[in-house]
Design an enzyme around this catalytic site. Structure first.
Site, PDB file in Angstrom:
ATOM      1  N   LEU A 223     -98.907 -34.983  -6.673  1.00 50.72           N
ATOM      2  CA  LEU A 223     -98.169 -35.493  -7.839  1.00 50.72           C
ATOM      3  C   LEU A 223     -97.464 -36.784  -7.438  1.00 50.72           C
ATOM      4  CD1 LEU A 223     -96.225 -32.442  -9.381  1.00 50.72           C
ATOM      5  CD2 LEU A 223     -98.106 -33.685 -10.450  1.00 50.72           C
ATOM      6  N   HIS A 224     -97.614 -37.830  -8.250  1.00 46.87           N
ATOM      7  CA  HIS A 224     -96.833 -39.032  -7.963  1.00 46.87           C
ATOM      8  C   HIS A 224     -96.617 -39.928  -9.176  1.00 46.87           C
ATOM      9  CE1 HIS A 224    -100.814 -40.891  -7.922  1.00 46.87           C
ATOM     10  NE2 HIS A 224    -100.213 -42.055  -8.033  1.00 46.87           N
ATOM     11  N   ARG A 225     -97.296 -39.670 -10.293  1.00 42.91           N
ATOM     12  CA  ARG A 225     -97.159 -40.543 -11.454  1.00 42.91           C
ATOM     13  C   ARG A 225     -95.719 -40.510 -11.982  1.00 42.91           C
ATOM     14  NH1 ARG A 225    -101.476 -44.012 -11.939  1.00 42.91           N
ATOM     15  NH2 ARG A 225    -103.327 -42.884 -11.233  1.00 42.91           N
TER      16      ARG A 225
END
Length: 387
Positions: A223-225
């Site tokens: 996850l990084h958005r």
């Protein structure tokens, strides 16, 4: 040691290739190798903007993928999108001038891609864009803006899937400037699959025992958005959903530094520590490839991982409402689940019940995309940098 701006050799190259962030590294590695083999008369140099500035991780990727040391690292570091783009432009201009390059090659859709393309275009130099024409049609994504603007000012546009050509033609890009060559990220994957690090070497034995992790019996999570991790309510909902998913299958969560910072800032770490989730640091390319290769499924908001899982034949659940890589849904193993709890768990259950989508390998994802690029660039340069 990477050089500084002041150490560039004047007139040192014909083509200046640019990377800025880790997704770029997997794209540039086969391109640099193919240019060296198939366009040996071209003097090619590599510039790293330093958009991703973790020195240890950068060296892990460069060493693992055999990328030649950059001639220069601009060491831009972090900042807002506007700050980072502006700083890359400010530092790139003198480096470009000093290099004597006759053209610039950029890859992907990060801030460095657009920033360096803008500078080159304003200096009257041709721009080559690798991975052109991808569209999510969601302008809330900063990368979508980068993609659109970079394509508009590029002279050679290399596409990874056939649908990208249609997008570019609709936007007024001349047909002769577009070249369908395939996916260079898959070149890198195919070249390194036999070197992938087994998951047992990445996950500690006590964590494997605690979560009952075994080959083909775990999910990989990234996850990084900003849309997923910057809003505390959205991040909490996602982590709670992933907690539920971990009751069905253990999850190996490779934590992006920014994601970890947000989880700690919003005091959400207790959610993860009471779940069947193994927290891992950012991994090198070969370690991450090993995790994905042996996984039952991958849960992600990364565009590149959607492509890699399709190439590996591993089911992928994308935690976004849109994707700029529609071929991974149309032909590959990817399911666009969004961020709704019910939809995510339904996608996980479908994979656990019947294996999920089998998919197929898209055209030209055959490990030879970079060679096709090198041939076009060589002929273009020999024609005086004219299409």
């Amino acid at each position: 040691m990477m050089n500084t701006v002041n150490e560039i050799t004047p007139g040192s190259c014909d083509l200046l290739c640019v990377v800025g962030a880790r997704p770029n590294f997997m794209k540039i590695a086969p391109i640099m190798a193919a240019l060296a083999e198939h366009a040996p008369r071209m003097r090619v140099s590599l510039l790293h903007t330093g958009q991703h500035y973790d020195a240890v991780m950068n060296h892990q990727y460069f060493d693992a993928l055999g990328i030649p040391a950059p001639s220069i690292n601009l060491e831009v570091g972090s900042g807002s999108h506007a700050q980072q783009t502006a700083e890359v432009m400010r530092r790139f201009e003198p480096a470009l001038d000093a290099s004597g390059a006759r053209a610039a090659l950029v890859v992907g859709d990060v801030n460095s891609t657009l920033a360096c393309a803008l500078v080159a275009a304003k200096r009257g130099l041709p721009v080559i864009h690798v991975e052109a024409g991808l569209r999510s049609f969601d302008r809330a994504m900063p990368e979508e803006i980068n993609r659109i603007l970079t394509d508009r000012i590029s002279d050679l546009l290399f596409t990874s899937e056939r649908g990208a050509r249609d997008n570019l033609l609709k936007e007024g890009i001349p047909e002769q400037a577009i070249h369908f060559v395939g996916n260079v990220m898959i070149d890198t994957l195919r070249q390194n699959l036999g070197r992938a690090v087994p998951f047992r070497q990445t996950v500690a034995p006590e964590e494997r025992a605690r979560c009952d992790v075994a080959e083909n019996n775990y999910a990989v999570l990234t996850l990084h958005r900003p849309s997923n991790v910057d809003d505390p309510a959205a991040l909490r909902r996602l982590l709670e959903t992933l907690n539920e998913a971990s009751e069905r299958i253990p999850i190996l969560f490779t934590l992006h530094p920014r994601t970890r910072a947000m989880i700690e800032k919003f005091e959400l770490m207790p959610l993860l520590k009471r779940a069947r989730i193994v927290l891992l640091p950012p991994l090198g390319y070969l370690e991450m490839l090993g995790l994905m290769k042996d996984a039952r499924m991958v849960l992600t908001d990364s565009g590149g991982i959607q492509e890699e899982t399709t190439a590996l034949g591993i089911p992928c659940v994308t935690l976004r409402d849109s994707t700029e890589r529609p071929i991974t849904v149309e032909e590959g193993t990817n399911v666009l689940a969004g961020t709704d709890r019910i939809d995510i768990l339904r996608a996980v259950d479908a994979i656990l019940s019947y294996g999920g989508k089998t998919g197929r390998i898209p055209q030209y994802w055959d490990g030879a995309a970079a060679v096709r690029i090198a041939h076009v660039v060589r002929d273009w340069a020999e024609n005086g940098y004219k299409a």
